[in-house]
Write an enzyme that holds these catalytic residues in place. Structure first.
Site, PDB file in Angstrom:
ATOM      1  N   ARG A  65       0.686  44.029   2.473  1.00  0.00           N
ATOM      2  CA  ARG A  65      -0.134  44.860   3.715  1.00  0.00           C
ATOM      3  C   ARG A  65      -0.795  43.688   4.833  1.00  0.00           C
ATOM      4  NH1 ARG A  65       1.792  48.813   2.254  1.00  0.00           N
ATOM      5  NH2 ARG A  65       1.158  50.850   1.652  1.00  0.00           N
TER       6      ARG A  65
ATOM      7  N   GLU B 203      -0.358  47.062  13.063  1.00  0.00           N
ATOM      8  CA  GLU B 203       0.808  47.657  13.095  1.00  0.00           C
ATOM      9  C   GLU B 203       0.916  48.891  13.973  1.00  0.00           C
ATOM     10  OE1 GLU B 203       2.686  48.238   9.431  1.00  0.00           O
ATOM     11  OE2 GLU B 203       2.578  46.391   8.751  1.00  0.00           O
TER      12      GLU B 203
ATOM     13  N   HIS C 280       8.191  45.997   8.878  1.00  0.00           N
ATOM     14  CA  HIS C 280       7.718  46.920   8.144  1.00  0.00           C
ATOM     15  C   HIS C 280       9.206  47.723   7.296  1.00  0.00           C
ATOM     16  CE1 HIS C 280       3.977  48.617   5.794  1.00  0.00           C
ATOM     17  NE2 HIS C 280       5.080  48.484   5.042  1.00  0.00           N
TER      18      HIS C 280
END
Length: 318
Positions: free
Chosen positions: A237, A266, A285
């Protein structure tokens, strides 16, 4: 029964839901649904399949307390207020296990890409800067026999360690809240303190959940404790590392390089200086983004949804 899906899942999941007479409403717009839109979309629904970083927080749960089940399209649940869900008797399901190998592959890919400055070299070709052979500029470093440090020796961390041992005979050390004796026995991993992890790792790969204890864990002070020739990898994360501090650590050559599949925030801004650095590799991601993993995740989601709608215990409950 009616289920709202806040994004795309593998078609096999949609098909199975339809075969079980579930009425599906799906978010189709090419943008993330807003919290207000998610609340509105869940009115009149019996279940939610949450795709993406939707906040399943107390305000959402109170506004949608009628939901029988929420199934996450992820293994992580740091975006969920689990206590609020429990208080409202809304079971939350996730997708553990099935994405371990794919995410470890991504960490391994980033490690190699950073060590050989691969993304930067590729950009040189695109820019027309590949002119002639030069033996010394932008040299990479080798991984063979180096020390891999795992921060969070769970299923994904163990898979990463296995790949590194098998390919490059790396020595493995790790730090957890508690010892993983099974990993120690299986691969010979050595448990160390967090400070030792920083001081000894040639490659430090993050595979922990985002919690109050791990949030903003990797700051400038932490990067200062790492080897100057070390590589930092994060596929867990983005909130676990402080991105401004990571940029500073790289600019000040406190560490050698970094590979990220997760960023903070993000999506990453296209002008982020990390994207211009020769010793950095960034991915958007895609840790678990393989056809096989997405199919397996969809199948688990369906199991969680069907159990929740029937008032049964979820097979994969947070």
């Amino acid at each position: 029964m009616k289920v709202f899906i806040s994004g795309n899942i593998a078609p096999v999941g949609l098909k199975e839901l339809e075969e079980n007479n579930i009425s599906i409403t799906q978010w189709k717009e090419n943008r993330q649904i807003t919290p207000e839109e998610l609340i509105e979309a869940c009115q009149g629904q019996d279940g939610l399949i949450s795709v993406g970083p939707n906040k399943i927080d107390a305000p959402f749960l109170k506004a949608c307390s009628h939901l029988k089940v929420v199934a996450l399209h992820s293994v992580g649940y740091d975006n969920v207020d689990v206590a609020a869900a429990k208080a409202l008797n809304i079971p939350i399901g996730n997708t553990p296990g099935v994405l371990s190998a794919a995410t470890a592959d991504t960490a391994f890919l980033l490690m190699l890409a950073v060590s050989r400055k691969a993304f930067y070299a590729h950009q040189k070709i695109i820019k027309g800067e590949w002119k002639n052979y030069e033996p010394t500029p932008e040299l990479g470093i080798e991984i063979q026999g180096k020390t891999l440090g795992i921060f969070g020796m769970g299923k994904i961390g163990l898979e990463m360690a296995k790949k590194c041992i098998g390919a490059y005979q790396m020595q493995v050390i790790y730090h957890n809240r508690s010892r993983n004796e099974a990993a120690e026995k299986e691969i010979g991993a050595k448990y160390v303190s967090f400070e030792e992890l920083l001081a000894l790792s040639d490659v430090l790969s993050v595979h922990t959940a985002l919690t109050p204890d791990t949030k903003n864990k990797f700051t400038l002070d932490v990067f200062k404790q790492m080897k100057r020739n070390s590589i930092f990898i994060n596929t867990a994360r983005g909130g676990i590392h402080n991105e401004k501090d990571l940029i500073a650590a790289l600019e000040e050559k406190l560490i050698w390089g970094a590979g990220l599949d997760v960023t903070n925030p993000e999506p990453m801004d296209k002008d982020n200086p990390l994207l211009m650095m020769e010793n950095v590799a960034i991915l958007p991601h895609i840790g678990s983004a393989t056809e096989e993993t997405r199919i397996a995740m969809a199948q688990i989601i369906v199991k969680n949804i069907l159990a929740g709608l029937q008032g049964e215990k979820l097979p994969y409950e947070v």
